[in-house]
Design a protein around this motif. Structure first.
Motif, short mmCIF file in Angstrom:
data_model
loop_
_atom_site.label_atom_id
_atom_site.label_comp_id
_atom_site.label_asym_id
_atom_site.label_seq_id
_atom_site.Cartn_x
_atom_site.Cartn_y
_atom_site.Cartn_z
N ASP A 14 0.86 -1.18 0.00
CA ASP A 14 0.00 0.00 0.00
C ASP A 14 0.89 1.23 0.00
N SER A 15 0.30 2.39 0.17
CA SER A 15 1.08 3.63 0.12
C SER A 15 2.11 3.68 1.24
N GLY A 16 1.82 3.00 2.37
CA GLY A 16 2.76 3.03 3.49
C GLY A 16 3.99 2.16 3.27
N SER A 17 3.90 1.18 2.37
CA SER A 17 5.04 0.29 2.13
C SER A 17 5.88 0.72 0.93
N LEU A 18 5.42 1.73 0.18
CA LEU A 18 6.13 2.18 -1.02
C LEU A 18 7.39 2.94 -0.62
N ILE A 19 8.56 2.48 -1.09
CA ILE A 19 9.81 3.15 -0.75
C ILE A 19 10.49 3.78 -1.97
N GLY A 20 10.01 3.47 -3.17
CA GLY A 20 10.62 4.07 -4.35
C GLY A 20 10.06 3.48 -5.63
N ILE A 21 10.52 4.01 -6.75
CA ILE A 21 10.13 3.50 -8.06
C ILE A 21 11.38 3.26 -8.89
N SER A 22 11.24 2.43 -9.91
CA SER A 22 12.36 2.14 -10.81
C SER A 22 11.86 2.16 -12.24
N LYS A 23 12.61 2.83 -13.10
CA LYS A 23 12.31 2.86 -14.53
C LYS A 23 13.00 1.72 -15.28
N ASN A 24 13.91 1.04 -14.59
CA ASN A 24 14.59 -0.10 -15.22
C ASN A 24 14.30 -1.35 -14.40
N TYR A 25 15.20 -2.32 -14.43
CA TYR A 25 14.91 -3.63 -13.86
C TYR A 25 15.77 -3.94 -12.64
N SER A 26 16.10 -2.88 -11.89
CA SER A 26 16.84 -3.06 -10.66
C SER A 26 16.53 -1.90 -9.71
N TYR A 27 16.83 -2.13 -8.43
CA TYR A 27 16.61 -1.09 -7.43
C TYR A 27 17.57 -1.33 -6.28
#
Length: 329
Positions: A177-190
């Motif tokens: 959910d919104s509370g667990s979101l820590i970031g986004i990735s435009k490629n295939y790694s983080y």
């Protein structure tokens, strides 16, 4: 009169003689006639930024490939976008609200190109949620006084994914959910660097988000934890000593797999690798030396790596220590 054996020999000879002509390939020559206009062009898929077209195979035996043409204005010029030897084609990375028009032409082995087919068109609207990514790999890293957790994955099968949401929690089987979101990735790694703590287990799930904002189901869950570093007990750094039969190390605070690497150079040159596991925590253990012959007055370097996953990427590692064998020392 011919006897039976002679008759049989003669029959086999005739069979071989006439059968040779059957296997002679027919040479295809350039007749200068371009292939016929392709028929049956149709749309078999049109959604989520992707359009699939298919058509009937031309009857000419010398067809080499088909050219694919596209436009967004049927009254404008159709531009060549690709070619294929198949009788279908997928076009992706398209705008959801644009209408695309297609024609194809056939080309033979001699470069003769026929006229374009009739056109078909479709609008690849945003309809379905994307698929989640798959084959997710995780590796916690306590390297060089930096705590990170590296995540890599294979991309979603959906071709219209815009980015991936990275979700993290400290409990398993969590629902993102919104509370667990820590970031986004435009490629295939983080690479996660946010407020990580040693010996804490972290759980991750990833969600694909397409260009229209539709979200996939959460991926399978992966987890890892950051180990503290093992410590070398014997030999000590820069120690000169006589031949010995075992190393001594202090284990980490949790059970782990280990690799002790002995080398003759600070950067490379492994002489031996000793792999072992231990369930002992914060304990001094011995690591026997096997199949190693130390040379006198040679500098040796050793380091200990820890692993929490079944791969070749370490979780943590010790300092690099040096010792020298001095016979009788």
């Amino acid at each position: 009169m011919m006897n039976s054996i002679t008759k049989l020999f003669f029959a086999v000879f005739l069979l071989l003689l006439f059968s040779c002509d059957r296997d002679t390939p027919v040479e295809i020559v350039d007749d200068g006639i371009p292939p016929a206009k392709p028929t049956g062009l149709r749309i078999f898929r049109a959604n989520d930024g992707e359009i699939g077209i298919e058509w009937n195979h031309n009857l000419e035996k010398d067809i080499k490939f088909y050219k694919i043409f596209r436009t967004i204005d049927p009254d404008d010029l159709y531009l060549l976008i690709d070619s294929t030897t198949a009788i279908y084609y997928f076009d992706y990375g398209l705008e959801y609200d644009s209408t695309y028009y297609y024609k194809i032409s056939a080309v033979d082995q001699f470069g003769n190109e026929g006229v374009m087919s009739d056109s078909v068109f479709a609008t690849p609207k945003n309809i379905f949620k994307p698929f989640p990514p798959y084959y997710i790999h995780i590796n916690a890293r306590n390297w060089d006084d930096s705590l990170t957790i590296k995540i890599t994955f294979s991309p979603s099968f959906s071709t219209d994914v815009d980015y991936y949401e990275i979700h993290r929690q400290k409990n398993s089987s969590f629902l993102p959910d919104s509370g667990s979101l820590i970031g986004i990735s435009k490629n295939y790694s983080y690479t996660d660097k946010m407020n990580l703590e040693l010996l804490e287990k972290y759980y991750y799930r990833i969600i694909s988000v397409d260009k229209g904002g539709l979200k996939s189901q959460a991926s399978t869950e992966v987890s890892d934890l950051l180990l503290d570093k093992p410590k070398q007990i014997f030999p000590q750094n820069n120690e000169s000593l006589n031949y010995f039969a075992e190393f001594k190390i202090q284990t980490t605070s949790l059970p782990a797999d280990y690799k002790l690497v002995l080398q003759t150079n600070e950067i490379y040159g492994p002489k031996v690798e000793l792999n072992f596991s231990s369930n002992q925590t914060n304990s001094i253990i011995s690591v026997p030396i096997r199949n190693v012959t130390f040379e006198p007055y040679v500098d040796y370097y050793w380091r200990v790596y820890t692993y929490t996953k079944n791969n070749n990427i370490p979780n943590s590692f010790s300092e690099l220590y040096k010792f020298t064998i001095v016979p009788g020392g």
